[in-house]
Design a protein around this motif. Structure first.
Motif, PDB file in Angstrom:
ATOM      1  N   ARG A  81     -51.143  -0.702  -2.642  1.00  7.98           N
ATOM      2  CA  ARG A  81     -51.421  -0.208  -1.285  1.00  7.98           C
ATOM      3  C   ARG A  81     -50.142   0.247  -0.597  1.00  7.98           C
ATOM      4  NH1 ARG A  81     -55.777  -4.620   1.193  1.00  7.98           N
ATOM      5  NH2 ARG A  81     -57.534  -4.055  -0.187  1.00  7.98           N
ATOM      6  N   LEU A  82     -49.078  -0.518  -0.775  1.00  7.85           N
ATOM      7  CA  LEU A  82     -47.795  -0.124  -0.205  1.00  7.85           C
ATOM      8  C   LEU A  82     -47.300   1.168  -0.848  1.00  7.85           C
ATOM      9  CD1 LEU A  82     -45.561  -1.030   1.748  1.00  7.85           C
ATOM     10  CD2 LEU A  82     -44.514  -2.275  -0.156  1.00  7.85           C
ATOM     11  N   GLY A  83     -47.603   1.338  -2.135  1.00 11.29           N
ATOM     12  CA  GLY A  83     -47.218   2.571  -2.817  1.00 11.29           C
ATOM     13  C   GLY A  83     -47.908   3.789  -2.235  1.00 11.29           C
ATOM     14  N   ARG A  84     -49.170   3.645  -1.878  1.00 13.93           N
ATOM     15  CA  ARG A  84     -49.877   4.790  -1.281  1.00 13.93           C
ATOM     16  C   ARG A  84     -49.210   5.224   0.019  1.00 13.93           C
ATOM     17  NH1 ARG A  84     -55.215   2.260  -2.948  1.00 13.93           N
ATOM     18  NH2 ARG A  84     -55.422   1.466  -0.827  1.00 13.93           N
ATOM     19  N   VAL A  85     -48.752   4.254   0.805  1.00 11.94           N
ATOM     20  CA  VAL A  85     -48.054   4.578   2.051  1.00 11.94           C
ATOM     21  C   VAL A  85     -46.686   5.188   1.759  1.00 11.94           C
ATOM     22  CG1 VAL A  85     -47.164   3.647   4.225  1.00 11.94           C
ATOM     23  CG2 VAL A  85     -49.248   2.694   3.220  1.00 11.94           C
ATOM     24  N   THR A  86     -46.013   4.626   0.772  1.00 17.07           N
ATOM     25  CA  THR A  86     -44.646   5.048   0.474  1.00 17.07           C
ATOM     26  C   THR A  86     -44.581   6.470  -0.058  1.00 17.07           C
ATOM     27  OG1 THR A  86     -44.064   2.751  -0.034  1.00 17.07           O
ATOM     28  CG2 THR A  86     -42.572   4.462  -0.830  1.00 17.07           C
ATOM     29  N   ILE A  87     -45.489   6.834  -0.956  1.00 11.82           N
ATOM     30  CA  ILE A  87     -45.432   8.182  -1.534  1.00 11.82           C
ATOM     31  C   ILE A  87     -46.215   9.191  -0.712  1.00 11.82           C
ATOM     32  CG2 ILE A  87     -45.134   7.229  -3.838  1.00 11.82           C
ATOM     33  CD1 ILE A  87     -47.999   7.922  -4.484  1.00 11.82           C
ATOM     34  N   GLY A  88     -46.883   8.727   0.357  1.00 16.08           N
ATOM     35  CA  GLY A  88     -47.516   9.641   1.298  1.00 16.08           C
ATOM     36  C   GLY A  88     -48.883  10.128   0.914  1.00 16.08           C
ATOM     37  N   THR A  89     -49.640   9.335   0.137  1.00 10.22           N
ATOM     38  CA  THR A  89     -50.996   9.760  -0.211  1.00 10.22           C
ATOM     39  C   THR A  89     -52.036   9.274   0.801  1.00 10.22           C
ATOM     40  OG1 THR A  89     -51.223   7.847  -1.677  1.00 10.22           O
ATOM     41  CG2 THR A  89     -50.519   9.924  -2.670  1.00 10.22           C
ATOM     42  N   VAL A  90     -51.571   8.585   1.845  1.00 12.80           N
ATOM     43  CA  VAL A  90     -52.465   8.222   2.947  1.00 12.80           C
ATOM     44  C   VAL A  90     -51.865   8.765   4.231  1.00 12.80           C
ATOM     45  CG1 VAL A  90     -53.355   6.147   1.843  1.00 12.80           C
ATOM     46  CG2 VAL A  90     -51.305   5.992   3.249  1.00 12.80           C
ATOM     47  N   PRO A  91     -52.690   9.136   5.188  1.00 17.86           N
ATOM     48  CA  PRO A  91     -52.165   9.683   6.441  1.00 17.86           C
ATOM     49  C   PRO A  91     -51.427   8.611   7.234  1.00 17.86           C
ATOM     50  CG  PRO A  91     -54.541   9.332   6.593  1.00 17.86           C
ATOM     51  CD  PRO A  91     -54.161   9.114   5.164  1.00 17.86           C
ATOM     52  N   GLY A  92     -50.466   9.047   8.024  1.00 16.47           N
ATOM     53  CA  GLY A  92     -49.725   8.123   8.862  1.00 16.47           C
ATOM     54  C   GLY A  92     -48.234   8.256   8.653  1.00 16.47           C
ATOM     55  N   PRO A  93     -47.453   7.554   9.465  1.00 17.29           N
ATOM     56  CA  PRO A  93     -45.994   7.622   9.335  1.00 17.29           C
ATOM     57  C   PRO A  93     -45.520   7.029   8.015  1.00 17.29           C
ATOM     58  CG  PRO A  93     -46.639   5.873  10.863  1.00 17.29           C
ATOM     59  CD  PRO A  93     -47.881   6.646  10.548  1.00 17.29           C
ATOM     60  N   MET A  94     -44.458   7.618   7.487  1.00 16.33           N
ATOM     61  CA  MET A  94     -43.923   7.154   6.211  1.00 16.33           C
ATOM     62  C   MET A  94     -43.192   5.828   6.408  1.00 16.33           C
ATOM     63  SD  MET A  94     -44.824   9.538   4.090  1.00 16.33           S
ATOM     64  CE  MET A  94     -43.754   9.495   2.667  1.00 16.33           C
ATOM     65  N   VAL A  95     -43.295   4.969   5.421  1.00 14.75           N
ATOM     66  CA  VAL A  95     -42.591   3.696   5.464  1.00 14.75           C
ATOM     67  C   VAL A  95     -41.100   3.944   5.285  1.00 14.75           C
ATOM     68  CG1 VAL A  95     -42.813   3.301   2.981  1.00 14.75           C
ATOM     69  CG2 VAL A  95     -42.575   1.354   4.525  1.00 14.75           C
ATOM     70  N   THR A  96     -40.268   3.123   5.941  1.00 17.79           N
ATOM     71  CA  THR A  96     -38.819   3.323   5.895  1.00 17.79           C
ATOM     72  C   THR A  96     -38.179   2.368   4.887  1.00 17.79           C
ATOM     73  OG1 THR A  96     -38.349   1.689   7.621  1.00 17.79           O
ATOM     74  CG2 THR A  96     -38.873   3.939   8.339  1.00 17.79           C
ATOM     75  N   LEU A  97     -36.931   2.674   4.531  1.00 19.39           N
ATOM     76  CA  LEU A  97     -36.193   1.814   3.611  1.00 19.39           C
ATOM     77  C   LEU A  97     -36.018   0.411   4.177  1.00 19.39           C
ATOM     78  CD1 LEU A  97     -33.276   3.905   2.033  1.00 19.39           C
ATOM     79  CD2 LEU A  97     -35.051   2.654   0.818  1.00 19.39           C
ATOM     80  N   ASN A  98     -35.704   0.316   5.467  1.00 20.04           N
ATOM     81  CA  ASN A  98     -35.504  -0.999   6.067  1.00 20.04           C
ATOM     82  C   ASN A  98     -36.792  -1.820   6.050  1.00 20.04           C
ATOM     83  OD1 ASN A  98     -32.784  -0.679   6.578  1.00 20.04           O
ATOM     84  ND2 ASN A  98     -33.092   0.161   8.628  1.00 20.04           N
TER      85      ASN A  98
END
Length: 515
Positions: A81-98
């Motif tokens: 699930r975190l991967g979907r957010v990280t690579i941008g396959t779900v809508p919303g702001p991108m996760v940051t390195l921090n």
């Protein structure tokens, strides 16, 4: 203070926050389940004093095992699930390195207090450290010569085996056992704390590699560090790969940034932990030569006038730095280089993650020959020859650019894992740390998610091998396929029709390094 709590609340409601909490729950389940189903001590007075010995037997053991597997599946689900957010396959702001770095801390915190999970190697580390502490040379004798509580918990196959690790790691084991004595619990926790600098180096180096390899920093950190295969095995399992891979990745990052001597020093320390890191050494000589050629061209001096002499000069300097650091570690430990011969001890490990072992089983199915005998020895020798040829070819073929050299190291590591006499799931953390730095398509990421998930699941929580139970392998394969599909498809099993959504394919954009 109010604004800080608002930020925390917003994070908890975001997809990455929900994934962080799910992974934290999984780590807690693994920790508690491990007290019964993990690689527990054979005689555990702590569990007896807490009246929890029942967790190791009968229904208690079944419940503990269930807890561990629920925790593992929760961490894998959270990672995907975190991967979907990280690579941008779900809508919303991108996760940051921090944010990703914070999630690493959240996920590993419960694991710091777990018993060794999926492996008993931590007990071997402590026993080998105690050998050096008590005046023995771990390169000449095995733990069996030093009876005690630490020896009692070493896997039988390793009690007579000499240490295959570098002198720096033996020094760490010596120091830990001097402080904790024969207290296995304190020693295990101390070992984990010693591994944390390797994790910190990975969190710095892996995103840094993307500047030169074209990948995306957040994707690299998600794939190579937050991966359950890495966190559960290297932190939960207390493997010295955590230190070795962190030092190796940091050394490569330093050399890419033209801090060549510092990079070779750090790599030498990595080899003094575990010899595998030395695979990167000849490839880093190519990168140093590339930088020297670029420097001459920038200063208008033209190409290298004598490439062979320049190669000899750089290789000699690099090897000299390497040799001085390694010799110093050996001198401090008061041991020689006997670990080179002890590397053959890995032949005692027999499972079909290794190509020669897998081929020997195939031969045994179609011929009257036994798998674990002369056939296995012949195939191991043939694979060793093939591996040597591949390593030489890879080193020569991938010498023209920084990116090629790092790709060569990655391929070399994959070849070593597959063709060596023994292979274990956490060995794949070696090439994964470097592969994550490249620009990878969603399809490639899916394949890697599937492979890492499968490798995470094919061992038992107590360290035994699940590869010979076909139901176990089938279940691991099913979960791996679902995990891979889930990176692009929410609810691939259609357990809830309203959530069954196929997400668009995304290729990680190439990042051009800034001058």
């Amino acid at each position: 203070m109010t604004n800080r709590w608002v930020r925390y609340a917003d994070f908890a409601r975001n997809p990455e926050g929900k994934a962080a909490l799910l992974g934290f729950f999984g780590a807690i389940m693994i920790t508690f389940g491990g007290f019964g189903a993990g690689s527990v001590r054979r005689n555990d007075p702590l569990l007896e004093a807490a009246h929890l010995s029942w967790l190791r037997f009968g229904h208690g053991y079944a419940l503990s095992t269930l807890f561990v597997w629920i925790g593992v599946l929760a961490m894998i689900t959270a990672w995907v699930r975190l991967g979907r957010v990280t690579i941008g396959t779900v809508p919303g702001p991108m996760v940051t390195l921090n944010e990703l770095r914070a999630i690493v801390g959240i996920w590993i915190f419960p694991l710091l207090f777990a018993v060794p999970m999926f492996s008993r190697d931590a007990y071997s580390y402590l026993a080998q450290g105690a050998l050096l502490r008590d005046g023995f040379n771990p390169y000449e004798v095995g733990p069996v010569v030093n009876p005690g509580v630490l020896l009692d918990n070493v896997s039988a196959v390793w009690t007579t085996t000499t240490a295959p690790y570098g002198p720096a790691f033996l020094l760490l084991g010596d120091g830990i056992t001097r402080i904790t004595g024969d207290n296995v619990v304190a020693g295990t926790i101390a070992l984990r704390l010693v591994m944390l600098p390797g994790l910190a180096l990975m969190m710095w180096a892996v995103p840094h590699l993307t500047k030169h390899l074209g990948g995306k920093p957040t994707t690299a950190l998600w794939l190579a560090v937050l991966n359950p295969l890495v966190l559960i095995h290297l932190i939960g399992g207390v493997h010295n790969e955590m230190l070795m891979v962190g030092l190796m990745a940091a050394a490569i990052a330093l050399v890419l940034e033209k801090h060549h001597v510092a990079g070779f020093v750090v790599l030498a320390i990595g080899v003094a932990i575990k010899a595998t890191a030395g695979v990167a050494l000849p490839f880093l000589v190519w990168i140093w030569m590339i930088h020297e050629r670029e420097r001459r061209q920038e200063q208008g001096e033209g190409d290298l006038p004598h490439p062979t002499l320049m190669f000899a000069k750089i290789a000699g300097l690099g090897l000299s730095v390497f040799a001085v650091v390694f010799a110093a570690a050996s001198a401090l430990a008061g041991v020689g280089i006997g670990w080179l011969t002890a590397l053959s001890g890995s032949k005692k490990i027999i499972n079909w993650l290794s190509a020669p072992t897998a081929m020997s089983y195939v031969v045994s199915w179609v011929t009257p020959f036994r798998a674990e005998g002369q056939v296995l020895d012949i195939l191991r020798n043939l694979c060793a020859l093939a591996l040597a040829a591949i390593l030489v070819w890879t080193w020569w073929r991938f010498r023209h650019s920084e990116r090629e050299a790092i790709l060569g190291i990655t391929i070399a590591f994959v070849a070593i894992v597959i063709l060596s006499p023994a292979a274990l799931p956490w060995y794949y953390s070696w090439p994964l740390a470097l592969a994550a730095g490249f620009a990878l398509s969603t399809r490639t990421l899916q394949i890697l998610v599937g492979i890492c998930t499968w490798l995470m699941l094919v061992f038992q929580p107590d360290g035994s091998i699940g590869l010979y139970n076909w139901w176990h392998v089938a279940a691991a394969t099913f979960v791996a396929v679902v995990a891979a599909i889930s990176l692009r498809t929410v609810d691939p099993l259609r357990l809830g029709a309203e959530h069954s959504t196929r997400l668009p394919a995304v290729t990680t954009p190439t990042v051009t390094p800034t001058p």
